[in-house]
Design a protein around this motif. Sequence first.
Motif, mmCIF file in Angstrom:
data_model
loop_
_atom_site.group_PDB
_atom_site.id
_atom_site.type_symbol
_atom_site.label_atom_id
_atom_site.label_comp_id
_atom_site.label_asym_id
_atom_site.label_seq_id
_atom_site.Cartn_x
_atom_site.Cartn_y
_atom_site.Cartn_z
ATOM 1 N N MET A 11 -13.658 -1.535 4.047
ATOM 2 C CA MET A 11 -14.619 -1.521 2.945
ATOM 3 C C MET A 11 -15.188 -0.141 2.655
ATOM 4 S SD MET A 11 -14.489 -4.477 1.761
ATOM 5 C CE MET A 11 -15.883 -4.464 0.671
ATOM 6 N N ASP A 12 -14.292 0.843 2.427
ATOM 7 C CA ASP A 12 -14.701 2.143 1.893
ATOM 8 C C ASP A 12 -15.823 2.780 2.714
ATOM 9 O OD1 ASP A 12 -14.427 4.246 0.158
ATOM 10 O OD2 ASP A 12 -15.908 3.471 -1.270
ATOM 11 N N GLY A 13 -15.627 2.806 4.043
ATOM 12 C CA GLY A 13 -16.610 3.483 4.891
ATOM 13 C C GLY A 13 -17.698 2.592 5.419
ATOM 14 N N GLU A 14 -17.845 1.382 4.897
ATOM 15 C CA GLU A 14 -18.885 0.503 5.410
ATOM 16 C C GLU A 14 -18.583 0.105 6.849
ATOM 17 O OE1 GLU A 14 -19.573 -2.807 2.874
ATOM 18 O OE2 GLU A 14 -19.645 -1.601 1.064
ATOM 19 N N ASP A 15 -17.300 -0.008 7.166
ATOM 20 C CA ASP A 15 -16.884 -0.280 8.536
ATOM 21 C C ASP A 15 -16.142 0.956 9.022
ATOM 22 O OD1 ASP A 15 -15.869 -1.096 10.905
ATOM 23 O OD2 ASP A 15 -14.917 -2.929 10.156
ATOM 24 N N GLU A 16 -16.738 1.718 9.959
ATOM 25 C CA GLU A 16 -16.136 2.972 10.390
ATOM 26 C C GLU A 16 -14.915 2.757 11.272
ATOM 27 O OE1 GLU A 16 -19.143 5.309 12.185
ATOM 28 O OE2 GLU A 16 -20.328 5.512 10.357
ATOM 29 N N THR A 17 -14.723 1.561 11.789
ATOM 30 C CA THR A 17 -13.562 1.267 12.627
ATOM 31 C C THR A 17 -12.851 0.031 12.084
ATOM 32 O OG1 THR A 17 -14.957 -0.039 14.135
ATOM 33 C CG2 THR A 17 -14.566 2.279 14.699
ATOM 34 N N PRO A 18 -12.142 0.183 10.951
ATOM 35 C CA PRO A 18 -11.457 -0.971 10.367
ATOM 36 C C PRO A 18 -10.397 -1.524 11.312
ATOM 37 C CG PRO A 18 -10.688 1.066 9.370
ATOM 38 C CD PRO A 18 -11.875 1.417 10.211
ATOM 39 N N GLY A 19 -10.159 -2.817 11.198
ATOM 40 C CA GLY A 19 -9.193 -3.458 12.075
ATOM 41 C C GLY A 19 -7.783 -2.971 11.855
ATOM 42 N N SER A 20 -7.453 -2.518 10.641
ATOM 43 C CA SER A 20 -6.105 -2.044 10.374
ATOM 44 C C SER A 20 -6.123 -1.083 9.192
ATOM 45 C CB SER A 20 -5.181 -3.224 10.050
ATOM 46 O OG SER A 20 -5.444 -3.722 8.748
ATOM 47 N N ASP A 21 -5.091 -0.264 9.129
ATOM 48 C CA ASP A 21 -4.888 0.611 7.976
ATOM 49 C C ASP A 21 -3.600 0.155 7.296
ATOM 50 O OD1 ASP A 21 -4.946 2.579 6.106
ATOM 51 O OD2 ASP A 21 -4.327 4.190 7.449
ATOM 52 N N ASP A 22 -3.653 -1.008 6.699
ATOM 53 C CA ASP A 22 -2.468 -1.636 6.123
ATOM 54 C C ASP A 22 -2.687 -1.904 4.637
ATOM 55 O OD1 ASP A 22 -0.900 -2.010 8.612
ATOM 56 O OD2 ASP A 22 -2.613 -3.250 9.168
ATOM 57 N N GLY A 23 -1.591 -2.028 3.932
ATOM 58 C CA GLY A 23 -1.657 -2.299 2.507
ATOM 59 C C GLY A 23 -0.272 -2.496 1.945
ATOM 60 N N MET A 24 -0.053 -2.002 0.719
ATOM 61 C CA MET A 24 1.272 -2.165 0.126
ATOM 62 C C MET A 24 1.510 -1.113 -0.945
ATOM 63 S SD MET A 24 0.932 -5.444 -2.425
ATOM 64 C CE MET A 24 -0.031 -5.360 -3.941
ATOM 65 N N ASP A 25 2.791 -0.834 -1.183
ATOM 66 C CA ASP A 25 3.245 -0.103 -2.359
ATOM 67 C C ASP A 25 3.737 -1.153 -3.344
ATOM 68 O OD1 ASP A 25 2.765 2.046 -0.736
ATOM 69 O OD2 ASP A 25 4.882 2.452 -0.327
ATOM 70 N N ALA A 26 3.495 -0.938 -4.638
ATOM 71 C CA ALA A 26 3.823 -2.009 -5.584
ATOM 72 C C ALA A 26 4.145 -1.469 -6.963
ATOM 73 C CB ALA A 26 2.649 -3.003 -5.677
ATOM 74 N N ALA A 27 4.958 -2.248 -7.668
ATOM 75 C CA ALA A 27 5.235 -2.007 -9.082
ATOM 76 C C ALA A 27 4.893 -3.284 -9.835
ATOM 77 C CB ALA A 27 6.698 -1.638 -9.293
ATOM 78 N N PHE A 28 3.875 -3.229 -10.696
ATOM 79 C CA PHE A 28 3.471 -4.372 -11.514
ATOM 80 C C PHE A 28 3.817 -4.046 -12.974
ATOM 81 C CE2 PHE A 28 -0.347 -6.025 -8.760
ATOM 82 C CZ PHE A 28 0.524 -6.215 -7.696
ATOM 83 N N ALA A 87 1.992 1.706 -7.740
ATOM 84 C CA ALA A 87 1.324 2.279 -6.574
ATOM 85 C C ALA A 87 2.425 2.746 -5.621
ATOM 86 C CB ALA A 87 0.424 1.238 -5.906
ATOM 87 N N ARG A 88 2.807 4.004 -5.774
ATOM 88 C CA ARG A 88 3.843 4.655 -4.959
ATOM 89 C C ARG A 88 5.237 4.062 -5.160
ATOM 90 N NH1 ARG A 88 0.404 5.952 0.495
ATOM 91 N NH2 ARG A 88 1.043 3.857 1.095
ATOM 92 N N LEU A 89 5.436 3.267 -6.201
ATOM 93 C CA LEU A 89 6.759 2.810 -6.602
ATOM 94 C C LEU A 89 6.983 3.198 -8.058
ATOM 95 C CD1 LEU A 89 7.249 -0.755 -5.031
ATOM 96 C CD2 LEU A 89 7.963 1.465 -4.128
ATOM 97 N N SER A 90 8.248 3.396 -8.420
ATOM 98 C CA SER A 90 8.595 3.875 -9.760
ATOM 99 C C SER A 90 9.383 2.833 -10.541
ATOM 100 C CB SER A 90 9.419 5.165 -9.657
ATOM 101 O OG SER A 90 8.725 6.157 -8.945
ATOM 102 N N LEU A 91 9.460 3.090 -11.842
ATOM 103 C CA LEU A 91 10.241 2.259 -12.767
ATOM 104 C C LEU A 91 11.406 3.111 -13.269
ATOM 105 C CD1 LEU A 91 9.889 -0.574 -14.339
ATOM 106 C CD2 LEU A 91 9.068 0.852 -16.209
ATOM 107 N N TYR A 92 12.615 2.576 -13.199
ATOM 108 C CA TYR A 92 13.797 3.258 -13.714
ATOM 109 C C TYR A 92 14.189 2.600 -15.035
ATOM 110 C CZ TYR A 92 14.277 5.014 -8.909
ATOM 111 O OH TYR A 92 14.057 5.608 -7.691
ATOM 112 N N VAL A 93 14.347 3.397 -16.066
ATOM 113 C CA VAL A 93 14.674 2.879 -17.398
ATOM 114 C C VAL A 93 15.902 3.604 -17.939
ATOM 115 C CG1 VAL A 93 13.877 2.579 -19.766
ATOM 116 C CG2 VAL A 93 12.254 2.313 -17.867
ATOM 117 N N LEU A 94 16.874 2.851 -18.417
ATOM 118 C CA LEU A 94 18.052 3.425 -19.070
ATOM 119 C C LEU A 94 18.204 2.769 -20.438
ATOM 120 C CD1 LEU A 94 20.523 5.238 -19.095
ATOM 121 C CD2 LEU A 94 21.777 3.469 -17.834
#
Length: 410
Positions: A263-280, A295-302
């Motif tokens: 929670m953005d610094g509210e918890d100084e020792t978070p249980g994990s540093d996990d998430g995801m990269d995504a293309a929506f 989010a760290r993924l790209s779209l390829y268009v031809l």
Amino acid sequence: MSDSPAYLTEFRPRFRPPSAADLCIPVPCMTTGQTNEEVMEVFNRHRDLVALPVVEGVRPIGLINRSIFLSQMSKQFRMELYGRKSCIAFMDKEPLIVEAAMDIDTLTRRTVEYGEKALSDGFIITRDGVFAGVGNGLQLMRVVADLQASRNRQIMHSIEYASVIQQSTLRASRDTLARACAQADLVWEPRDVVGGDFYQFCLAEGGWFGAVADCTGHGVPGAFMTLIASTSLGKAIERHGPQDPAGLLGSVNRSIKQVLGQMDGEDETPGSDDGMDAAFFWFEPAAGRLVFAGARLSLYVLRPDADAVEMVEGQRKGVGYVDSGLDYAWENQPVQLPAGSLVFITTDGLTDQVGGPRAIALGKRRLRELLLHHRADGPEVLNRAVLECLRTWQGEHGRRDDVTFLAFRA
């Protein structure tokens, strides 16, 4: 008939974990008053006896190793000098002594701590401190191997069933993709039985929404993350609709951070540093309009008249990690797609796969060249070609990550 009360019989465990008692072999033992000549007689009578316990009263105090004893007593004049002396002369005074009730895991740790002699000589087993017999290292290794095999089978059965559950949760989205776009094909290959990649599709008035995401990790941890992330995305779509991919990334980001205590610094020792990269993305076929947020993924268009594959880069901020602000805002990027345009989205398990003659990553350049080469093929043929390229490139190298990619025509 048992005299145990009914309630005790009802809750008596049906399975007893193996213990040192299961390895206990009754063997002869010596007393401190017996001589080395008598030890020799016992070893001669019991050719398979590796070690001979020594007791004082009913309690074990040592162990005579057969090989060491015979080696010492075979030297010149040793029988004359030591034959009538107490058998403690050649006794190991610090053998491993364990209680019969000791579980196999603890026994294994103790044996390893004692070192090689506990494996070669064996160990003494007691019941309430009273000598009961001996166990040997080979028996212990067999039991440990059988236990490990049994545990591995149980784990694999659980993981295989988890795979059934994971694929079931994805099936509805795959069916939705088939309804939304006739010219679409999806490849989803976990590195292990279950994986950390997921996809999600939904139909709405005027268009359809798609998501391809790569959660932290692979295997079981990755699969847990897909449940958190896909559930968060589903709830976000229900609340806000599917037309705003960037807003959905933000909503999923907040949800993951709340679930994992980031929670953005509210918890100084978070249980994990996990998430995801995504293309929506949100796509309106009638208008040929696609809105992308990455989010760290790209779209390829031809496009049909293009000479090169265009890359629409996602932003360099992952979803749900500790360093992603709670209110971080991704941006929507509109992309106009003439009829017949090819769209391709992949997780980094494809481009990061090591292989080839120099053991380097497949990379985005090779992927763009492959898309260009197969521009006239349908999405299914294209994806088969991409998959074959991946496997050829991988060669004898291990698969590094889960792989998911989507191809469709506008």
